[in-house]
Scaffold this motif. Structure first.
Motif, PDB file in Angstrom:
ATOM      1  N   MET A 206      72.736  -0.502  51.997  1.00 52.32           N
ATOM      2  CA  MET A 206      72.337   0.867  52.319  1.00 52.32           C
ATOM      3  C   MET A 206      70.852   1.114  52.119  1.00 52.32           C
ATOM      4  O   MET A 206      70.424   2.231  51.822  1.00 52.32           O
ATOM      5  N   GLY A 207      70.052   0.080  52.278  1.00 51.28           N
ATOM      6  CA  GLY A 207      68.608   0.268  52.248  1.00 51.28           C
ATOM      7  C   GLY A 207      68.020   0.124  50.860  1.00 51.28           C
ATOM      8  O   GLY A 207      68.493  -0.658  50.041  1.00 51.28           O
ATOM      9  N   THR A 208      66.978   0.888  50.590  1.00 52.46           N
ATOM     10  CA  THR A 208      66.237   0.828  49.332  1.00 52.46           C
ATOM     11  C   THR A 208      66.496   2.102  48.547  1.00 52.46           C
ATOM     12  O   THR A 208      66.434   3.201  49.107  1.00 52.46           O
ATOM     13  N   ILE A 209      66.760   1.958  47.242  1.00 51.24           N
ATOM     14  CA  ILE A 209      67.145   3.105  46.424  1.00 51.24           C
ATOM     15  C   ILE A 209      66.418   3.060  45.088  1.00 51.24           C
ATOM     16  O   ILE A 209      65.756   2.071  44.746  1.00 51.24           O
ATOM     17  N   ALA A 210      66.559   4.117  44.310  1.00 50.15           N
ATOM     18  CA  ALA A 210      66.093   4.162  42.919  1.00 50.15           C
ATOM     19  C   ALA A 210      66.850   5.258  42.198  1.00 50.15           C
ATOM     20  O   ALA A 210      67.222   6.260  42.809  1.00 50.15           O
ATOM     21  N   GLY A 211      67.082   5.040  40.897  1.00 55.11           N
ATOM     22  CA  GLY A 211      67.654   6.084  40.058  1.00 55.11           C
ATOM     23  C   GLY A 211      69.117   5.886  39.725  1.00 55.11           C
ATOM     24  O   GLY A 211      69.964   5.877  40.617  1.00 55.11           O
ATOM     25  N   GLU A 212      69.400   5.740  38.416  1.00 61.44           N
ATOM     26  CA  GLU A 212      70.793   5.773  37.958  1.00 61.44           C
ATOM     27  C   GLU A 212      71.344   7.191  38.003  1.00 61.44           C
ATOM     28  O   GLU A 212      72.509   7.414  38.287  1.00 61.44           O
ATOM     29  N   ARG A 213      70.477   8.148  37.665  1.00 57.85           N
ATOM     30  CA  ARG A 213      70.884   9.560  37.605  1.00 57.85           C
ATOM     31  C   ARG A 213      69.884  10.380  38.418  1.00 57.85           C
ATOM     32  O   ARG A 213      68.701  10.367  38.119  1.00 57.85           O
ATOM     33  N   ILE A 214      70.386  11.083  39.409  1.00 63.30           N
ATOM     34  CA  ILE A 214      69.538  11.878  40.286  1.00 63.30           C
ATOM     35  C   ILE A 214      70.015  13.322  40.260  1.00 63.30           C
ATOM     36  O   ILE A 214      71.207  13.604  40.434  1.00 63.30           O
ATOM     37  N   THR A 215      69.083  14.225  40.037  1.00 66.69           N
ATOM     38  CA  THR A 215      69.344  15.660  40.124  1.00 66.69           C
ATOM     39  C   THR A 215      68.368  16.236  41.139  1.00 66.69           C
ATOM     40  O   THR A 215      67.158  16.090  40.986  1.00 66.69           O
ATOM     41  N   ALA A 216      68.890  16.873  42.163  1.00 68.21           N
ATOM     42  CA  ALA A 216      68.037  17.414  43.227  1.00 68.21           C
ATOM     43  C   ALA A 216      68.322  18.890  43.431  1.00 68.21           C
ATOM     44  O   ALA A 216      69.480  19.326  43.402  1.00 68.21           O
ATOM     45  N   PRO A 342      60.236  18.952  57.728  1.00 71.15           N
ATOM     46  CA  PRO A 342      60.324  17.496  57.872  1.00 71.15           C
ATOM     47  C   PRO A 342      59.093  16.779  57.336  1.00 71.15           C
ATOM     48  O   PRO A 342      57.999  17.342  57.314  1.00 71.15           O
ATOM     49  N   GLN A 343      59.269  15.534  56.882  1.00 66.00           N
ATOM     50  CA  GLN A 343      58.166  14.725  56.390  1.00 66.00           C
ATOM     51  C   GLN A 343      57.274  14.270  57.546  1.00 66.00           C
ATOM     52  O   GLN A 343      57.766  13.941  58.619  1.00 66.00           O
ATOM     53  N   GLN A 344      55.990  14.273  57.286  1.00 65.99           N
ATOM     54  CA  GLN A 344      55.053  13.760  58.285  1.00 65.99           C
ATOM     55  C   GLN A 344      55.043  12.237  58.292  1.00 65.99           C
ATOM     56  O   GLN A 344      54.965  11.608  59.346  1.00 65.99           O
ATOM     57  N   ASN A 345      55.127  11.622  57.110  1.00 65.60           N
ATOM     58  CA  ASN A 345      55.175  10.161  56.992  1.00 65.60           C
ATOM     59  C   ASN A 345      56.633   9.737  57.004  1.00 65.60           C
ATOM     60  O   ASN A 345      57.399  10.091  56.100  1.00 65.60           O
ATOM     61  N   ARG A 346      57.045   9.000  58.027  1.00 67.94           N
ATOM     62  CA  ARG A 346      58.460   8.666  58.206  1.00 67.94           C
ATOM     63  C   ARG A 346      58.846   7.339  57.555  1.00 67.94           C
ATOM     64  O   ARG A 346      60.007   6.944  57.585  1.00 67.94           O
ATOM     65  N   GLU A 347      57.894   6.637  56.957  1.00 66.01           N
ATOM     66  CA  GLU A 347      58.181   5.387  56.262  1.00 66.01           C
ATOM     67  C   GLU A 347      59.072   5.662  55.055  1.00 66.01           C
ATOM     68  O   GLU A 347      59.022   6.740  54.458  1.00 66.01           O
ATOM     69  N   HIS A 348      59.870   4.662  54.669  1.00 65.86           N
ATOM     70  CA  HIS A 348      60.702   4.826  53.479  1.00 65.86           C
ATOM     71  C   HIS A 348      59.798   5.105  52.282  1.00 65.86           C
ATOM     72  O   HIS A 348      58.920   4.305  51.954  1.00 65.86           O
ATOM     73  N   PRO A 349      59.964   6.246  51.595  1.00 67.92           N
ATOM     74  CA  PRO A 349      59.018   6.625  50.525  1.00 67.92           C
ATOM     75  C   PRO A 349      59.012   5.675  49.338  1.00 67.92           C
ATOM     76  O   PRO A 349      57.969   5.498  48.695  1.00 67.92           O
ATOM     77  N   LEU A 350      60.145   5.053  49.032  1.00 67.42           N
ATOM     78  CA  LEU A 350      60.183   4.149  47.878  1.00 67.42           C
ATOM     79  C   LEU A 350      59.448   2.850  48.158  1.00 67.42           C
ATOM     80  O   LEU A 350      58.781   2.291  47.259  1.00 67.42           O
ATOM     81  N   LEU A 351      59.524   2.355  49.375  1.00 66.59           N
ATOM     82  CA  LEU A 351      58.756   1.153  49.735  1.00 66.59           C
ATOM     83  C   LEU A 351      57.267   1.465  49.763  1.00 66.59           C
ATOM     84  O   LEU A 351      56.435   0.637  49.347  1.00 66.59           O
ATOM     85  N   ARG A 352      56.921   2.649  50.246  1.00 65.76           N
ATOM     86  CA  ARG A 352      55.518   3.067  50.234  1.00 65.76           C
ATOM     87  C   ARG A 352      55.002   3.190  48.800  1.00 65.76           C
ATOM     88  O   ARG A 352      53.880   2.764  48.495  1.00 65.76           O
ATOM     89  N   TRP A 353      55.803   3.734  47.927  1.00 67.15           N
ATOM     90  CA  TRP A 353      55.442   3.910  46.513  1.00 67.15           C
ATOM     91  C   TRP A 353      55.170   2.557  45.857  1.00 67.15           C
ATOM     92  O   TRP A 353      54.191   2.403  45.123  1.00 67.15           O
ATOM     93  N   ARG A 354      56.030   1.583  46.112  1.00 64.10           N
ATOM     94  CA  ARG A 354      55.811   0.248  45.554  1.00 64.10           C
ATOM     95  C   ARG A 354      54.518  -0.358  46.086  1.00 64.10           C
ATOM     96  O   ARG A 354      53.726  -0.927  45.324  1.00 64.10           O
ATOM     97  N   ARG A 355      54.316  -0.249  47.399  1.00 61.58           N
ATOM     98  CA  ARG A 355      53.116  -0.835  47.985  1.00 61.58           C
ATOM     99  C   ARG A 355      51.853  -0.199  47.410  1.00 61.58           C
ATOM    100  O   ARG A 355      50.873  -0.899  47.114  1.00 61.58           O
ATOM    101  N   GLU A 356      51.860   1.109  47.245  1.00 58.36           N
ATOM    102  CA  GLU A 356      50.696   1.799  46.693  1.00 58.36           C
ATOM    103  C   GLU A 356      50.417   1.391  45.250  1.00 58.36           C
ATOM    104  O   GLU A 356      49.296   1.545  44.764  1.00 58.36           O
TER     105      GLU A 356
END
Length: 383
Positions: A206-216, A342-356
């Motif tokens: 299911m792609g790239t994920i993060a977080g054992e516990r997520i509250t949104a 909607p987001q302007q940057n459509r790249e997966h945010p977690l992959l972008r975060w790692r790269r940065e």
């Protein structure tokens, strides 16, 4: 009255459920099965009386000319298979979530528009028997004006739960609240806020994920707000959604209704004080059928949509927005800010975060959830 020809691409659990619903509906005919494993096709084919089997989807479409191809496969395959089917100019029914990220979802929606065909994303709960009863009570004004929504998942690992079950929860929220306009989220792994090192590949593709516990916290149209919880706990449970209005509350998914009143403490887990809503069934649904009522309703909605030359309620655009909310949750948790949609940057945010942060894409992990969870526990030091 048209009869729509349906081909099933993938004959595992979700493929079997979809095939049973299409087989049971009087306006759809399952004309072909496609899978790489002959035994799966034989088992499902024997049950449904479908003897036309393929291991090549393009050949299946060329020979059988289906109106709809159902794609109930692993999420990591949705993009490639959807694009291949859409290239033939055939409507698709793709399992949820629609894709693993926004770039993929955008491309699938654009391809369907180019080819002039429809996308339906298999969020069967949104159009199912209990949800119809719940929504009927809501539209009748039995809880007054909508104020907010609370929903929790099946207590899987949070990021995986979001992609797996959260997609249903969000889609159900959208039925009542419209589209989401902004997201604020917190994600924790191993009792700390997530870091780029906590970005991992999801189990079950299911792609790239993060977080054992997520509250949104979500902000929808008309200033309706909602809370979504995806928290890992030792034992799984069913999902819960509470819809709060000015005059009462709805508790789903099992169609319970309470009008007014306040919470009371009780040592009983029975729904005392709640009015049970009766699920709504189509007149032509055979309750002895092996077809799930929610899957059957989903097929009924697709038939009606195609008859009327309109999108399915669970359309490609709705599935795309659903992915957008999930990516917004990951982005907010990673960067620690509110994310407007909607987001302007459509790249997966977690992959972008790692790269940065100077990190490559995360290393591979086991696909099966149990093995994946053991590996993740070892990584964070809790196994």
């Amino acid at each position: 009255m048209n009869t729509y020809r349906v081909a099933i691409l993938g004959c595992r659990g979700r493929g079997t459920a979809a095939a049973r619903a299409y087989h049971a509906h009087p306006r759809t005919e399952v004309v072909a099965l496609c899978d790489l494993i002959q035994e799966r096709m034989d088992t499902l084919g024997d049950e449904l009386g479908v003897t036309t089997h393929f291991t090549d989807l393009d050949e299946m479409i060329r020979q059988t000319a289906p109106d709809i191809v159902a794609i109930p496969t692993g999420t990591e395959f949705h993009y490639d298979l959807s694009m291949r089917v859409l290239e033939h100019g055939v409507h698709i029914d793709v399992e949820k979530p629609m894709c693993v990220d926004l770039e993929q979802a955008d491309a699938v929606v654009a391809k369907a528009k180019e080819k002039g065909v429809r996308i339906a994303v298999h969020h069967q709960g949104r159009v199912g028997a209990y949800m119809r009863a719940t929504h009927k009570a809501f539209t009748e004004g039995r809880i007054g004006e909508l104020c907010y929504i609370n929903s929790r998942g099946k207590v899987y690992y949070g990021g995986y739960g979001l992609m797996n079950i959260g997609t249903h929860q969000l889609n159900d929220m959208m039925k009542f609240a419209g589209h989401c306009r902004s997201v604020s989220a917190t994600a924790l792994t191993g009792n700390h806020l997530i870091t780029p090192d906590d970005v991992v590949p999801s189990p079950n593709g299911m792609g790239t994920i993060a977080g054992e516990r997520i509250t949104a916290t979500l902000h929808f149209d008309n200033n309706v707000t909602a809370n979504l919880l995806q928290h890992r706990l030792p034992k799984t449970t069913t999902t819960m959604m509470e819809i709060v209005g000015t005059e009462g509350r709805l508790l789903g998914m099992r169609g319970l209704l309470i009008l007014g009143g306040a919470w009371e403490l009780t040592q009983s887990f029975e729904p005392d004080g709640w009015e049970a809503l009766e699920p709504l069934y189509p007149e032509h649904y055979d309750r002895s059928s092996p077809a799930s009522i929610d899957d059957y309703w989903y097929v009924e909605e697709y038939v009606n949509a195609l008859d009327e030359n309109r999108d399915h309620e669970c359309s490609g655009a709705e599935g795309q927005h659903n992915v957008e909310i999930m990516m917004g949750i990951f982005e907010s948790a990673a960067y620690g800010n509110r994310v407007d949609l909607p987001q302007q940057n459509r790249e997966h945010p977690l992959l972008r975060w790692r790269r940065e942060n100077g990190l490559p894409p995360p290393a591979e992990m086991p696909r099966a959830y149990g093995e994946w969870l053991s590996a993740e526990d070892r990584r964070i030091g809790s196994g």
